[in-house]
Design a protein around this motif. Structure first.
Motif, PDB file in Angstrom:
ATOM      1  N   ASP A 158       0.839  -1.202   0.000  1.00  0.00           N
ATOM      2  CA  ASP A 158       0.000   0.000   0.000  1.00  0.00           C
ATOM      3  C   ASP A 158       0.877   1.255   0.000  1.00  0.00           C
ATOM      4  O   ASP A 158       0.659   2.171  -0.806  1.00  0.00           O
ATOM      5  N   TYR A 192       2.587   1.617  -3.469  1.00  0.00           N
ATOM      6  CA  TYR A 192       1.690   2.035  -4.548  1.00  0.00           C
ATOM      7  C   TYR A 192       1.160   3.453  -4.337  1.00  0.00           C
ATOM      8  O   TYR A 192       0.931   4.187  -5.298  1.00  0.00           O
ATOM      9  N   ARG A 193       0.964   3.826  -3.064  1.00  0.00           N
ATOM     10  CA  ARG A 193       0.577   5.213  -2.804  1.00  0.00           C
ATOM     11  C   ARG A 193       1.677   6.168  -3.271  1.00  0.00           C
ATOM     12  O   ARG A 193       1.400   7.225  -3.857  1.00  0.00           O
ATOM     13  N   LEU A 219      -3.893   8.640  -5.484  1.00  0.00           N
ATOM     14  CA  LEU A 219      -4.080   7.690  -4.381  1.00  0.00           C
ATOM     15  C   LEU A 219      -5.226   6.734  -4.683  1.00  0.00           C
ATOM     16  O   LEU A 219      -5.111   5.522  -4.472  1.00  0.00           O
ATOM     17  N   SER A 262      -6.189   5.766  -7.535  1.00  0.00           N
ATOM     18  CA  SER A 262      -5.798   4.895  -8.643  1.00  0.00           C
ATOM     19  C   SER A 262      -4.742   3.866  -8.256  1.00  0.00           C
ATOM     20  O   SER A 262      -4.548   2.888  -8.958  1.00  0.00           O
ATOM     21  N   TYR A 263      -4.036   4.110  -7.140  1.00  0.00           N
ATOM     22  CA  TYR A 263      -2.890   3.248  -6.838  1.00  0.00           C
ATOM     23  C   TYR A 263      -2.925   2.568  -5.464  1.00  0.00           C
ATOM     24  O   TYR A 263      -2.295   1.533  -5.296  1.00  0.00           O
ATOM     25  N   ALA A 264      -3.612   3.185  -4.482  1.00  0.00           N
ATOM     26  CA  ALA A 264      -3.531   2.642  -3.112  1.00  0.00           C
ATOM     27  C   ALA A 264      -4.030   1.206  -3.078  1.00  0.00           C
ATOM     28  O   ALA A 264      -4.859   0.793  -3.888  1.00  0.00           O
ATOM     29  N   ARG A 265      -3.481   0.442  -2.152  1.00  0.00           N
ATOM     30  CA  ARG A 265      -3.863  -0.966  -1.970  1.00  0.00           C
ATOM     31  C   ARG A 265      -4.745  -1.152  -0.760  1.00  0.00           C
ATOM     32  O   ARG A 265      -5.219  -2.261  -0.490  1.00  0.00           O
ATOM     33  N   SER A 266      -4.950  -0.105   0.015  1.00  0.00           N
ATOM     34  CA  SER A 266      -5.792  -0.200   1.201  1.00  0.00           C
ATOM     35  C   SER A 266      -6.340   1.195   1.478  1.00  0.00           C
ATOM     36  O   SER A 266      -5.609   2.184   1.369  1.00  0.00           O
TER      37      SER A 266
END
Lengths: 333, 333
Positions: free
Chosen positions: A250, A253-254, B258, B260-264
């Motif tokens: 996370d 990717y953020r 964020l 488009s990319y965050a995982r959580s």
């Protein structure tokens, strides 16, 4: 080994040399300074076996251009300030340079990518030999090379490596590690930061002492420490993936999301986010950025590097916007 | 007008009705509750001019399914808790619903997109008429419709609109504005938040009083206030673009990055970031998301909506990861 390339960004050897019959730079006259610049330039550029070197006088360079050289670690802030006497001889590939009339008359620097202290040492020795043929270095049989500051006496050599240690930094192990390294007679500095403050999780380690050991031994010592740090960073990366993959994914990717979308970004934030993405690529979380030189990007987002590539003056706000744009373009390339 | 569509998300009319000869829900027996459910269902579903309504007993619904209905504003938390007596009649398009045995015996709700209180009022009146043909409503010539809580006596009507007010929120003008509106006898609530805490810069305003004015007058009053709020939000957006375009662009694109990319991602963060992107699209900063229903996305990232679309139970961590994935997919569609 691959880990090494990911973690050791650059290696660097610096040799401090001074000329007999001249006062140290801080005491000498301008005429002497000019003579040393000319003699050094001649010694190097008239040698058929040497690369071509550009001669740059500090007095001729704009503040921005000098700061670009500082950000590239090609000159020190002290040389930049030595307006009337300082000069730089710089090879075209910028991997070899000679600072003239900084603290010492001559400081030979060789730079390489990855872990390559031995290669850098060979290159710098070669330059040293070329110069020594024409110039009369101050050398004492007992002490070795005489330098302006006593801490450099002896080999006059400083071997340093730039390490990227995101996992150790993120997990807050870095301070303890750096402290224990410093106990081994090794200097640790954050890079592009004041004091030991680090940016982009980059750290530079180098030998403290230059006296009482051969160059080979000093390089061997640094190399051994570097191997240990690499192992620790690598082990921490493995643990992150094993125990905190979701959380670190996370974060990574953020970071990529912000780098890809933000319209304004400070140097500090950019360095940190690029560092996360670099880590993400290396631990197999981020794919598709394989062909990007993210360490190079870290250097290019430095304020003066950015300004140098722009037309006209930039305010801080404009620079932050320019930086964000530059990063977006680089990531999309 | 276009501004209206961007700022007014939904309109809603609720009519409170009670049956003569029955105690209010909190006092009545279970047998009476069942009879009211059956009578209401029959009255509505046997009428040829009505839509088809599904009858949902609260006792038959899982907690998750009840919470989904709450997040969609189709039932109140109070109805969800009324396990043995509460029921819902729900049209297929979910725009019309009748809560049975909540605080009042019957609460007719009609919902529409954008500013459409008058249309909702017409629809709810029609449902009211259909029910009144078969059921005996408690009505007093002087007071109007009798309700369980005195604040609803009279028209028994609540007219409410859901407003998206990012510019007023970001510029910290919202609290003052909401306070001055509340002085006009209008209730303001944050949406999906406790008390007046707002999520996603969404606010619901509705009439406080139900007595002493006709339904038309109450709707007209709310509508006039909404027009003023829209003008203020619009003017603030114009000022943002005029004076702070760079800053707001950065904020908006960071939000998009964020998302488009965050995982959580937590509900609160998701709501806030979607709100920024929605604003960005509407003030011409973000392009390419024209076909996305971002308000719908705000509802779908609510915890129970997310869970309902998943197989099996989810921990908070899994839900936050699921939410981030859901948003990424929706934005990429």
């Amino acid at each position: 080994m691959d880990n090494e390339k990911e973690i050791v960004m650059t290696s660097r050897i610096r040799l401090a040399r001074n000329l007999k019959n001249y006062k140290f730079p801080m005491k000498m006259t301008c005429e002497e300074a000019v003579r040393i610049i000319n003699d050094t330039n001649e010694a190097l550029n008239n040698d058929s076996s040497s690369l071509n070197y550009r001669l740059l006088y500090m007095k001729d360079l704009s503040d921005i251009n000098k700061n670009v050289l500082i950000e590239k670690h090609l000159i020190s802030p002290a040389l930049a300030e030595s307006k009337d006497r300082g000069a730089l001889l710089l090879s075209i590939d910028e991997n070899n340079s000679i600072m003239i009339n900084e603290e010492d008359h001559i400081r030979i620097q060789t730079l390489g990518t990855g872990m390559c202290l031995n290669e850098c040492w060979e290159k710098s020795t070669k330059i040293d030999d070329v110069l020594e043929e024409k110039l009369d270095f101050a050398f004492d049989r007992e002490l070795g090379y005489i330098t302006s500051c006593p801490t450099n006496i002896g080999t006059g050599m400083r071997a340093s490596v730039m390490l990227h240690l995101p996992a150790l930094s993120i997990t807050n192990q870095i301070d303890k590690l750096l402290y224990s390294i410093s106990q081994l007679g090794v200097a640790v500095r954050g890079v592009y930061g004041e004091g030991t403050k680090s940016m982009g999780h980059l750290y530079q380690i180098s030998n403290q002492g230059t006296l009482g050991a051969s160059e080979d031994k000093l390089i061997e010592k640094i190399s051994q420490i570097v191997v240990q740090i690499i192992q620790k960073e690598k082990a921490t990366r493995d643990l992150l993936i094993k125990n905190n993959k979701d959380e670190i994914s996370d974060e990574i990717y953020r970071a990529l999301g912000l780098l890809s979308y933000a319209r304004s970004m400070s140097t500090d934030e950019a360095m940190k986010l690029i560092s996360y993405v670099k880590l993400g690529r290396e631990i197999g979380i981020v794919e598709g950025l394989k062909n990007k030189n993210l360490y190079d990007l870290m250097i290019k987002v430095q304020p003066n590097n950015l300004i140098a590539n722009s037309k006209g003056e930039l305010t801080v706000k404009e620079r932050d916007m320019k930086r964000a744009e530059f990063i977006r373009n680089k990531l999309q390339d």
